[in-house]
Scaffold this motif. Structure first.
Motif, short mmCIF file in Angstrom:
data_model
loop_
_atom_site.label_atom_id
_atom_site.label_comp_id
_atom_site.label_asym_id
_atom_site.label_seq_id
_atom_site.Cartn_x
_atom_site.Cartn_y
_atom_site.Cartn_z
N VAL A 43 0.82 -1.21 0.00
CA VAL A 43 0.00 0.00 0.00
C VAL A 43 0.86 1.26 0.00
CG1 VAL A 43 -1.71 1.33 1.29
CG2 VAL A 43 -2.01 -1.13 1.01
N PRO A 44 1.83 1.40 0.93
CA PRO A 44 2.69 2.59 0.85
C PRO A 44 3.55 2.64 -0.40
CG PRO A 44 3.46 1.10 2.57
CD PRO A 44 2.11 0.63 2.15
N TRP A 45 3.95 1.47 -0.94
CA TRP A 45 4.71 1.47 -2.20
C TRP A 45 3.88 2.10 -3.31
CZ3 TRP A 45 6.52 -4.35 -2.06
CH2 TRP A 45 7.55 -4.48 -1.11
N TYR A 46 2.60 1.76 -3.35
CA TYR A 46 1.74 2.30 -4.39
C TYR A 46 1.52 3.80 -4.22
CZ TYR A 46 0.35 -2.01 -6.75
OH TYR A 46 0.33 -3.15 -7.50
N ILE A 47 1.40 4.24 -2.98
CA ILE A 47 1.27 5.68 -2.73
C ILE A 47 2.53 6.39 -3.20
CG2 ILE A 47 1.07 7.44 -0.93
CD1 ILE A 47 -0.61 5.41 0.66
N GLY A 48 3.69 5.77 -2.95
CA GLY A 48 4.95 6.34 -3.41
C GLY A 48 5.01 6.42 -4.92
N PRO A 75 0.15 -0.67 14.32
CA PRO A 75 -0.19 0.58 13.59
C PRO A 75 0.97 1.56 13.49
CG PRO A 75 -2.00 -0.05 15.03
CD PRO A 75 -0.87 -1.01 15.32
N LEU A 76 1.76 1.73 14.54
CA LEU A 76 2.87 2.68 14.49
C LEU A 76 3.91 2.25 13.46
CD1 LEU A 76 4.24 5.21 15.56
CD2 LEU A 76 5.31 3.80 17.34
N MET A 77 4.14 0.95 13.36
CA MET A 77 5.10 0.44 12.37
C MET A 77 4.57 0.65 10.96
SD MET A 77 6.86 -3.32 12.29
CE MET A 77 8.18 -3.70 11.14
N VAL A 78 3.26 0.48 10.78
CA VAL A 78 2.65 0.71 9.47
C VAL A 78 2.79 2.18 9.09
CG1 VAL A 78 0.47 0.72 8.18
CG2 VAL A 78 1.04 -1.22 9.66
N LEU A 79 2.57 3.08 10.07
CA LEU A 79 2.67 4.51 9.80
C LEU A 79 4.09 4.91 9.41
CD1 LEU A 79 1.37 7.33 9.84
CD2 LEU A 79 2.01 7.48 12.27
N THR A 80 5.07 4.43 10.16
CA THR A 80 6.46 4.76 9.83
C THR A 80 6.88 4.09 8.52
OG1 THR A 80 7.21 2.92 11.23
CG2 THR A 80 7.14 5.12 12.22
N GLY A 81 6.30 2.92 8.24
CA GLY A 81 6.57 2.24 6.98
C GLY A 81 6.10 3.05 5.79
N PHE A 82 5.02 3.82 5.97
CA PHE A 82 4.52 4.67 4.90
C PHE A 82 5.59 5.66 4.46
CE2 PHE A 82 2.88 8.94 4.02
CZ PHE A 82 2.28 8.71 2.79
N PHE A 83 6.27 6.27 5.41
CA PHE A 83 7.28 7.27 5.08
C PHE A 83 8.57 6.63 4.58
CE2 PHE A 83 4.52 9.46 8.11
CZ PHE A 83 4.25 10.61 7.40
N GLY A 84 8.95 5.49 5.16
CA GLY A 84 10.19 4.85 4.75
C GLY A 84 10.07 4.08 3.45
N TRP A 85 9.02 3.24 3.36
CA TRP A 85 8.84 2.37 2.19
C TRP A 85 8.00 3.04 1.11
CZ3 TRP A 85 10.58 -2.72 1.36
CH2 TRP A 85 11.31 -3.26 2.41
N GLY A 86 7.02 3.84 1.53
CA GLY A 86 6.12 4.45 0.56
C GLY A 86 6.74 5.63 -0.15
N LEU A 87 6.97 6.71 0.59
CA LEU A 87 7.60 7.89 -0.01
C LEU A 87 9.02 7.57 -0.45
CD1 LEU A 87 6.33 10.72 2.34
CD2 LEU A 87 5.26 9.74 0.33
#
Length: 315
Positions: free
Chosen positions: A81-86, A241-253
């Motif tokens: 999901v974060p990869w796709y947002i990225g 949830p916190l790991m998912v949130l930080t994953g968004f910035f690290g893996w997504g963006l």
């Protein structure tokens, strides 16, 4: 015939094909622009193949599939999901990057901000982070080859350097050609595995129904699975949830900032090709990830627990 010998023959055939597909790149590379950006000449399908094959690394094929097997849908929120947002942010880079006559992201920093110090800092950051990133790929390659060829993991990791050295000489022309081969093999491998898994189970809905009932430890050292955990997006202790949130910035963006995708944007022959490359690659990647979901969940249904392994990469 011994299985390891058979796999060695397949590996040898793959190596020969890789060399054959990539040999033209060495002949076509005459300057730095050819080496880094294939002379800004890649057509649509060459761009799509190299973009998709570069994206679909061992982090997807092994890491994601193993995580789906062990922890279920929560793995998607942390990764895909974060990869796709990225990926969506890559569309905003096309015009900005291609506006300047550059070879790399550090050079963009110098041209855009008129700062040699920023260019040097960007180069240092890329060298450091790519060393860590390549470790993921080398580890994934080593795990696969050590299992298939029945050789020590350390020896298996050295085999990957054959391909690294080869692409070093051929540049992006060679990489783009060999990625065409890799793209075909990814398609074939995912399709074959999906057919293999679904042949043991009557449809995807049955896979989800049975996955919801699983309550076992996937492998030694892993978090135990409670009934229903695999199909609940936020149920896993492995991905809170916190790991998912930080994953968004690290893996997504982080995907949008990855230099290897910026390179493919620059290597496309024009802006229209670059935009289409991202869009078409998104479609292919979606199909691949749907296949991995079936493989990961279906494998867990077929074999709820695996002995003798200790990481998701080995699943």
């Amino acid at each position: 015939m011994n299985k390891s010998v058979g796999y060695l023959l397949y590996f040898t055939l793959y190596t020969v094909l890789l060399l054959w597909f990539g040999k033209s790149g060495i002949k076509k590379t005459r300057n730095l622009r050819d080496f880094f950006l294939a002379g800004n000449s890649l057509g649509l399908w060459a761009s799509v193949f190299t973009f998709t094959a570069t994206w679909f690394s061992s982090a997807s094929m092994q890491g994601l599939t193993g995580s789906l097997y062990a922890y279920g849908l929560s793995s998607l929120l942390f990764s895909v999901v974060p990869w796709y947002i990225g990926t969506a942010f890559l569309f905003f880079l096309v015009k900005r990057l291609r506006r300047h006559d550059i070879l790399s992201l550090p050079e963009y920093f110098r041209v855009r901000y008129d700062s040699l110090a920023l260019q040097r800092l960007g180069g240092i950051v890329i060298v450091f982070t790519f060393t860590l990133y390549m470790t993921i790929q080398i580890r994934g390659f080593g795990v696969v080859m050590s299992e298939l060829l029945d050789i020590h993991y350390t020896l298996a990791t050295f085999l990957v350097f054959l391909f690294i050295l080869y692409s070093t000489f051929g540049g992006l022309f060679s990489v783009a050609r060999t990625d065409g081969l890799n793209f075909f093999l990814i398609c074939l491998g995912v399709l074959f595995s999906v057919v293999l898994v679904t042949g043991r189970i009557d449809g995807f809905m049955e896979i989800l129904e049975k996955a919801a009932e699983i309550a076992t430890v996937p492998f030694a050292g892993a978090q135990p699975t409670m009934a229903g955990d695999l199909i609940r997006p936020l149920s896993s202790k492995a991905y809170p949830p916190l790991m998912v949130l930080t994953g968004f910035f690290g893996w997504g963006l982080g995907v949008a900032a990855n230099p290897q995708y910026a390179v493919r944007i620059l290597a496309a022959k024009d802006d229209k090709t670059a935009y289409k490359m991202i869009a078409y690659s998104f479609v292919f990647l979606t199909l691949f990830y749907l296949g991995l979901i079936v493989i990961g969940f279906g494998s867990r249904v077929i074999q709820p627990s695996i002995s003798g392994i200790s990481t998701v990469d080995e699943v």
